[in-house]
Motif scaffolding. Structure first.
Motif, PDB file in Angstrom:
ATOM      1  N   CYS A   1       9.147  -1.960  -1.508  1.00  0.00           N
ATOM      2  CA  CYS A   1       8.162  -1.348  -0.605  1.00  0.00           C
ATOM      3  C   CYS A   1       8.101   0.168  -0.766  1.00  0.00           C
ATOM      4  O   CYS A   1       7.143   0.800  -0.337  1.00  0.00           O
TER       5      CYS A   1
ATOM      6  N   GLU B   1      14.245  -4.839   2.776  1.00  0.00           N
ATOM      7  CA  GLU B   1      14.206  -6.070   3.569  1.00  0.00           C
ATOM      8  C   GLU B   1      14.393  -7.317   2.709  1.00  0.00           C
ATOM      9  O   GLU B   1      14.890  -8.338   3.177  1.00  0.00           O
TER      10      GLU B   1
ATOM     11  N   CYS C   1       9.796   0.256   5.030  1.00  0.00           N
ATOM     12  CA  CYS C   1      10.329  -1.110   5.025  1.00  0.00           C
ATOM     13  C   CYS C   1      11.158  -1.271   6.302  1.00  0.00           C
ATOM     14  O   CYS C   1      11.953  -0.398   6.664  1.00  0.00           O
ATOM     15  N   ASP C   2      10.992  -2.390   6.949  1.00  0.00           N
ATOM     16  CA  ASP C   2      11.331  -2.617   8.361  1.00  0.00           C
ATOM     17  C   ASP C   2      12.340  -1.679   9.034  1.00  0.00           C
ATOM     18  O   ASP C   2      12.008  -0.931   9.937  1.00  0.00           O
TER      19      ASP C   2
ATOM     20  N   CYS D   1       5.029  -4.696   3.611  1.00  0.00           N
ATOM     21  CA  CYS D   1       4.288  -5.918   3.919  1.00  0.00           C
ATOM     22  C   CYS D   1       2.963  -5.540   4.587  1.00  0.00           C
ATOM     23  O   CYS D   1       2.929  -4.641   5.434  1.00  0.00           O
TER      24      CYS D   1
ATOM     25  N   ALA E   1       7.231  -3.895   9.675  1.00  0.00           N
ATOM     26  CA  ALA E   1       7.040  -2.605   9.006  1.00  0.00           C
ATOM     27  C   ALA E   1       5.799  -1.901   9.551  1.00  0.00           C
ATOM     28  O   ALA E   1       5.858  -0.732   9.955  1.00  0.00           O
TER      29      ALA E   1
HETATM   30 FE1  FES Z   1       9.577  -4.237   2.986  1.00  0.00          FE
HETATM   31 FE2  FES Z   1       8.347  -6.360   4.282  1.00  0.00          FE
HETATM   32  S1  FES Z   1       9.798  -6.393   2.645  1.00  0.00           S
HETATM   33  S2  FES Z   1       8.191  -4.256   4.642  1.00  0.00           S
END
Ligand code: FES
Length: 578
Positions: free
Chosen positions: A57, A89, A125-126, A198, A204
């Motif tokens: 990401c 993630e 990313c989350d 995502c 995220a």
């Molecule tokens: Fe990084 Fe979903 S895997 S935001």
């Protein structure tokens, strides 16, 4: 407005003194190729990048760091890249949530221990958004958050694909035998097509939106697709602005107020609100000394219409790219201005209201008016009862309404492998009224609070056409997940929460309108079970995991470490020895 002089800056304490330490610090900057005029008399800005080659990401961050540095230089500062834990993630096991607090600690200590006057935080990313923000809130120097931005929409055979949501959906179809190997392989290649997070409104996107609504990003930053050239221009703007913020002494305690946190929670509800946002919102608020409780979030969930028609909410299939073209978060906040406190100050130096001037919605199906929401309420609900005295979370809008009031027998699993084996058993003795339960999946039990809460529908039911059922766990679930999943049961079973006492066959009742979740077992029997319960072995005997399980708080408190969740301290406790 305060206007700082060079001698007021933190970096001046390292570089300016005419003593042996100052000599050492200056000579080492010169070792890096900088002349005195490059680093003295100007702010030193840390660019905290959560890049790694396994963080898919953030794969555009090395280029964006250059853009941020360009902006810093233009404004008369000097920027240095300071890598921070990437916490991706996709690959971090047992769960990225185990490491959010480690990133927060690292962020705080990187800032504290170096001659940084301000920071640009690069995440998306989350867990990187809350991790970076929590740490920087505690450090207290001026900061801007630069969100990674979402990836382009997925595509397979001419149809859009959404991160997470379509993976779960097509996995169930594959388990039901309704799609071919070739189709499955095509979906695998088309679901993640570019750098960026995502592109559903998962954790995220929700957390990036929350950072913007808290006032911690420049206006509009959270919605820009990662690979759009506007993202580069935004990066340079962040670089220019952070230098001004250092001179103006715009520290995060001036931005992150109770009103700003309430704005952020309200915006989260309007976007559909990943359940993970609950944990992170509370954790960030507590770092700022702000009391934001599960009950506050439930109240906002009841009164805030869900207006972002972006998957996993809504049936239209829109994704974050569509949200950006429809006007992005600025347009959404403009649309719901009446529900926000627009007087709060943002990192831009303007009030939230000023930053929203001129924002408008270009597609009212993607960003709905308050008068025509996707759901009038129901992004989030907080449950209480004898199964979850300290709360549990559900997304009413994401589950089949027939489960809103439901009673059925529990089928209880003590571990993820046990549950996984059972749901693949085509002969499993189960009805659609059963309530699937997974325990030992909380902050200590998981360990680390994994995203196991969207328990797979048993194959025995999938084959009979069922796609939803009531599920309960002390785990989290991905923000891209959906279904009648009750999560974050607190206290968790691993530390003896009531979920530990539930047995297969006990009846469980959900009464969503009244926010109740109970097991229909009488008190005497529960007391017998409680007396017979023995605590399991701790998950870790050494290392970071040991620190984590010794100090992590429960879901209702945000899962921060108990020794970190204090209000803004004195601005960055300075090292004594220079
Ligand atoms: Fe990084 Fe979903 S895997 S935001």
């Amino acid at each position: 407005m305060t206007q700082k002089q060079y001698e007021d800056l933190r970096s001046a304490r390292w570089f300016a003194p005419d003593d042996l330490r100052g000599f050492g610090h200056r000579s080492r900057m010169m070792q890096l190729g900088y002349a005195e005029e490059d680093f003295m008399g100007r702010p030193l800005i840390g660019v905290l990048s959560t890049w790694s080659e396994l963080n898919t990401c953030h794969s555009h961050f090395p280029e964006r760091v250059k853009d941020v540095k360009r902006g810093v230089l233009q404004a008369g500062g000097l920027a240095v890249e300071m890598p921070a834990l990437s916490v991706d993630e996709s690959y971090t096991k047992p769960t990225s949530m185990l490491y959010r607090n480690l990133l927060a600690m690292e962020t705080e200590e990187i800032i504290r221990s170096h001659p940084l006057d301000g920071v640009v935080l690069m995440g998306g990313c989350d867990k990187t958004t809350p991790g970076l923000v929590m740490g920087a809130l505690s450090a207290g120097v001026p900061m801007i958050y630069l969100p990674a931005g979402p990836m382009l929409r997925g595509n397979y055979a001419g149809k859009p694909l959404g991160s997470g949501s379509d993976a779960w959906k097509y996995w169930d179809e594959r388990r039901a035998g309704t799609i071919s190997d070739a189709e499955w392989s095509g979906i695998q290649g088309g679901i993640a097509r570019s750098a960026g997070t995502c592109m559903t409104m998962g954790t995220a996107a929700t957390m990036m939106a929350i950072a913007e609504a808290m006032g911690l990003t420049l206006p509009g930053a959270s919605s820009i697709p990662a690979v759009d050239s506007e993202h580069q221009r935004m990066s340079a703007r962040c670089g220019r602005r952070i230098v001004e913020m250092v001179w103006e002494d715009v520290t995060p305690d001036k931005i992150v107020t109770g009103a700003a946190m309430r704005n952020a929670a309200t915006v989260a509800m309007a976007t559909g609100c990943s359940t993970n946002a609950v944990v992170h919102l509370i954790a960030m608020a507590r770092r700022a000394g702000i009391d934001l409780s599960l009950d506050d979030l439930d109240a906002l969930g009841r009164t805030t219409p869900l207006v972002a028609n972006v998957r996993p909410s809504g049936a239209s299939g829109y994704l974050m790219e569509d949200f950006y073209y429809a006007g992005g978060l600025r347009a959404l906040m403009k649309q719901m201005e009446a529900l926000l406190d627009t007087s709060v100050v943002t990192v831009s130096g303007q009030s939230l209201g000023e930053t929203l001037e001129g924002a408008r919605v270009y597609n009212e199906d993607v960003i709905r008016p308050l008068s025509n929401p996707v759901y009038k309420e129901g992004s989030l609900a907080i449950l209480r009862g004898n199964l979850c005295p300290d709360g549990a979370v559900i997304k009413p809008a994401a589950c089949d309404p027939r489960f809103h009031v439901h009673q059925g027998p529990a089928l209880v699993f003590d571990s993820y492998p046990e549950m996984k084996a059972a749901v693949e058993d085509e002969e499993l003795d189960i009805t659609p009224d059963h309530v699937l339960v997974l325990r030992n999946a909380g902050p200590q039990g998981g360990p680390g609070f994994p995203e196991w809460g969207m328990l797979p529908i048993p194959k025995a039911l999938i084959k009979r056409g069922h796609r939803d059922m009531l599920r309960i766990s002390d785990a989290r679930m991905s923000g891209t997940s959906y279904g009648a999943c009750i999560l974050h049961v607190a206290p968790e079973s691993h530390i003896g929460g009531p979920l530990a006492l539930l047995k297969t066959g006990d009846r469980v009742r959900l009464d969503l309108p009244n926010r109740r979740l109970d097991m229909l077992v009488d008190e005497e029997e529960l007391a017998r079970r409680r007396a017979a319960w023995t605590p399991p072995e701790p998950r870790f005997q050494r290392g970071y995991g040991h620190l984590f399980t010794g100090h992590v708080t429960q879901a209702d408190k945000g899962c921060d470490f108990d020794f970190l969740e204090t209000a803004f301290g004195p601005a960055v406790g300075e090292p004594d020895i220079f």
